[in-house]
Design a protein around this motif. Structure first.
Motif, mmCIF file in Angstrom:
data_model
loop_
_atom_site.group_PDB
_atom_site.id
_atom_site.type_symbol
_atom_site.label_atom_id
_atom_site.label_comp_id
_atom_site.label_asym_id
_atom_site.label_seq_id
_atom_site.Cartn_x
_atom_site.Cartn_y
_atom_site.Cartn_z
ATOM 1 N N LYS A 127 0.824 -1.210 0.000
ATOM 2 C CA LYS A 127 0.000 0.000 0.000
ATOM 3 C C LYS A 127 0.859 1.261 0.000
ATOM 4 C CE LYS A 127 -3.848 -2.208 2.439
ATOM 5 N NZ LYS A 127 -4.731 -2.163 3.633
ATOM 6 N N GLY A 128 0.308 2.312 -0.557
ATOM 7 C CA GLY A 128 0.972 3.599 -0.527
ATOM 8 C C GLY A 128 0.536 4.415 0.675
ATOM 9 N N TRP A 129 1.430 5.242 1.178
ATOM 10 C CA TRP A 129 1.084 6.118 2.294
ATOM 11 C C TRP A 129 2.023 7.315 2.331
ATOM 12 C CZ3 TRP A 129 5.443 6.391 5.242
ATOM 13 C CH2 TRP A 129 6.247 5.251 5.356
ATOM 14 N N ASP A 130 1.544 8.389 2.937
ATOM 15 C CA ASP A 130 2.368 9.555 3.243
ATOM 16 C C ASP A 130 2.639 9.549 4.730
ATOM 17 O OD1 ASP A 130 2.145 10.199 0.617
ATOM 18 O OD2 ASP A 130 0.947 12.008 0.900
ATOM 19 N N GLY A 131 3.813 10.023 5.099
ATOM 20 C CA GLY A 131 4.151 10.024 6.520
ATOM 21 C C GLY A 131 5.318 10.942 6.820
ATOM 22 N N VAL A 132 5.831 10.791 8.025
ATOM 23 C CA VAL A 132 6.928 11.637 8.490
ATOM 24 C C VAL A 132 7.868 10.793 9.343
ATOM 25 C CG1 VAL A 132 5.647 12.381 10.544
ATOM 26 C CG2 VAL A 132 7.502 13.813 9.653
ATOM 27 N N VAL A 133 9.164 11.092 9.270
ATOM 28 C CA VAL A 133 10.151 10.395 10.097
ATOM 29 C C VAL A 133 10.056 10.934 11.516
ATOM 30 C CG1 VAL A 133 12.600 9.883 10.441
ATOM 31 C CG2 VAL A 133 11.690 10.131 8.119
ATOM 32 N N ILE A 134 9.808 10.047 12.484
ATOM 33 C CA ILE A 134 9.665 10.499 13.873
ATOM 34 C C ILE A 134 10.804 10.027 14.770
ATOM 35 C CG2 ILE A 134 7.161 10.655 13.724
ATOM 36 C CD1 ILE A 134 7.025 7.983 15.252
ATOM 37 N N ASP A 135 11.624 9.084 14.292
ATOM 38 C CA ASP A 135 12.716 8.611 15.140
ATOM 39 C C ASP A 135 13.730 7.845 14.305
ATOM 40 O OD1 ASP A 135 14.199 8.250 17.415
ATOM 41 O OD2 ASP A 135 12.950 6.671 18.262
ATOM 42 N N LYS A 136 14.965 7.758 14.814
ATOM 43 C CA LYS A 136 16.026 6.963 14.219
ATOM 44 C C LYS A 136 16.748 6.232 15.350
ATOM 45 C CE LYS A 136 18.607 9.067 11.171
ATOM 46 N NZ LYS A 136 19.485 10.107 10.587
ATOM 47 N N LYS A 137 17.039 4.937 15.127
ATOM 48 C CA LYS A 137 17.671 4.135 16.174
ATOM 49 C C LYS A 137 18.887 3.407 15.626
ATOM 50 C CE LYS A 137 13.123 3.173 18.211
ATOM 51 N NZ LYS A 137 12.152 2.097 18.569
ATOM 52 N N LYS A 138 19.948 3.407 16.433
ATOM 53 C CA LYS A 138 21.168 2.672 16.112
ATOM 54 C C LYS A 138 21.459 1.757 17.288
ATOM 55 C CE LYS A 138 26.080 3.430 15.129
ATOM 56 N NZ LYS A 138 27.145 4.467 14.969
ATOM 57 N N GLU A 139 21.369 0.432 17.060
ATOM 58 C CA GLU A 139 21.477 -0.519 18.159
ATOM 59 C C GLU A 139 22.560 -1.565 17.881
ATOM 60 O OE1 GLU A 139 17.132 -1.376 19.664
ATOM 61 O OE2 GLU A 139 17.129 -1.237 17.480
ATOM 62 N N LYS A 140 23.399 -1.822 18.884
ATOM 63 C CA LYS A 140 24.381 -2.891 18.810
ATOM 64 C C LYS A 140 23.716 -4.182 19.275
ATOM 65 C CE LYS A 140 27.934 -0.273 17.671
ATOM 66 N NZ LYS A 140 28.667 -0.442 16.387
ATOM 67 N N LYS A 141 23.765 -5.219 18.442
ATOM 68 C CA LYS A 141 23.088 -6.464 18.761
ATOM 69 C C LYS A 141 24.005 -7.660 18.534
ATOM 70 C CE LYS A 141 18.301 -5.042 18.003
ATOM 71 N NZ LYS A 141 17.833 -5.462 19.334
ATOM 72 N N THR A 142 23.566 -8.802 19.065
ATOM 73 C CA THR A 142 24.296 -10.064 18.913
ATOM 74 C C THR A 142 23.318 -11.159 18.511
ATOM 75 O OG1 THR A 142 25.866 -9.405 20.641
ATOM 76 C CG2 THR A 142 25.808 -11.729 20.033
ATOM 77 N N ARG A 143 23.738 -12.019 17.591
ATOM 78 C CA ARG A 143 22.908 -13.153 17.197
ATOM 79 C C ARG A 143 23.775 -14.402 17.070
ATOM 80 N NH1 ARG A 143 21.644 -10.219 11.568
ATOM 81 N NH2 ARG A 143 23.759 -10.144 10.731
ATOM 82 N N ARG A 144 23.104 -15.567 17.164
ATOM 83 C CA ARG A 144 23.795 -16.848 17.056
ATOM 84 C C ARG A 144 23.696 -17.379 15.633
ATOM 85 N NH1 ARG A 144 22.217 -21.232 21.238
ATOM 86 N NH2 ARG A 144 24.273 -22.042 20.603
ATOM 87 N N ASN A 145 24.836 -17.786 15.098
ATOM 88 C CA ASN A 145 24.891 -18.397 13.781
ATOM 89 C C ASN A 145 25.582 -19.746 13.868
ATOM 90 O OD1 ASN A 145 23.547 -16.466 12.265
ATOM 91 N ND2 ASN A 145 25.396 -15.250 11.931
ATOM 92 N N LYS A 146 25.383 -20.559 12.833
ATOM 93 C CA LYS A 146 26.016 -21.868 12.800
ATOM 94 C C LYS A 146 26.996 -21.911 11.631
ATOM 95 C CE LYS A 146 23.411 -25.446 13.529
ATOM 96 N NZ LYS A 146 22.426 -26.558 13.323
#
Length: 237
Positions: A127-146
């Motif tokens: 779907k199409g929509w109009d909007g506005v940027v209200i926030d920006k986040k930069k997060e350090k994360k960890t995940r498990r891989n095999k």
């Protein structure tokens, strides 16, 4: 700065209200009167203010058709390879005979075609929509891989997220791992439009940008280019 439309408080540096998307009066007050401020072309070749009418160019419809066609062609090729491979396996293996092997191949081949069909339906339902940027986040994360030996290990990555609020009040998060290109492209307060059937975003105010994303294939282009160098669709500016 108090929004004259909804009364929400925003930072003075923001051009548009982070709650309703309305232009902030301080922009006009600090810059002085200027005719044709909407959809005008700034000095130089650095984009437009306003959503581009180029989205109606037939090239975008052609791109969508080609994307759908290639999805089914690729899925069809994989399906044929799998079906033929299982048939040959059934004819030459002592572990499994035909038609059992052939049935398995048909099932896997059908799965590839189903995935192509579901992907096409999913794109059509964007779907199409109009909007506005209200926030920006930069997060350090960890995940498990095999790894290839079946051993688990921890992988660290950075998750970049841009948060949008649509004109209907819906909150949408768009995230990507270890790539801050989109994160840096948008600023809080930017007005944006998601185009129906494409799912790509166009920034309302492109003034001063040095890059621009293709709204068909999402390839990054120079702001001075007129068409995307990868898919040849017009750049929305």
């Amino acid at each position: 700065m108090i929004c004259p439309k909804c009364g929400a408080e925003s930072d003075k540096s923001i051009k548009f209200c982070v709650h309703c998307g309305s232009p902030q009066l301080h922009s006009a007050e600090t810059q002085g009167p200027e005719p044709e401020t909407v959809a005008r072309k700034p000095a130089g070749n650095h984009g437009l203010i306003g959503y581009s009418e180029r989205i109606n160019d037939p090239a975008f419809a052609s791109y969508r058709r080609q994307t759908t066609a290639w999805s089914f062609i690729f899925a069809g090729i994989l399906a044929v390879i799998v079906i033929v491979s299982f048939y040959i396996y059934g004819e030459n293996s002592s572990e499994m005979d035909n038609p059992q092997a052939l049935y398995i191949g048909l099932g896997i081949g059908g799965m590839f075609l189903s995935i192509a069909l579901l992907s096409t339906i999913s794109r059509m339902r964007v779907k199409g929509w109009d909007g506005v940027v209200i926030d920006k986040k930069k997060e350090k994360k960890t995940r498990r891989n095999k790894d290839s030996n079946g051993q688990y290990y921890e992988e660290r990555y950075t998750l970049y997220t841009v948060v949008f609020k649509t004109d209907r009040g819906k909150i949408i998060n768009k995230s990507v791992d270890d790539d801050d290109t989109v994160f840096n492209y948008f600023e809080i307060g930017d007005q944006v439009r998601q185009h129906k059937g494409l799912g790509t975003l166009e920034k309302y105010d492109k003034t001063g940008d040095s890059i621009i994303f293709c709204n068909a294939c999402s390839t990054l282009n120079d702001i001075n280019d007129d068409k995307c160098y990868r898919c040849s669709c017009p750049l929305l500016k």
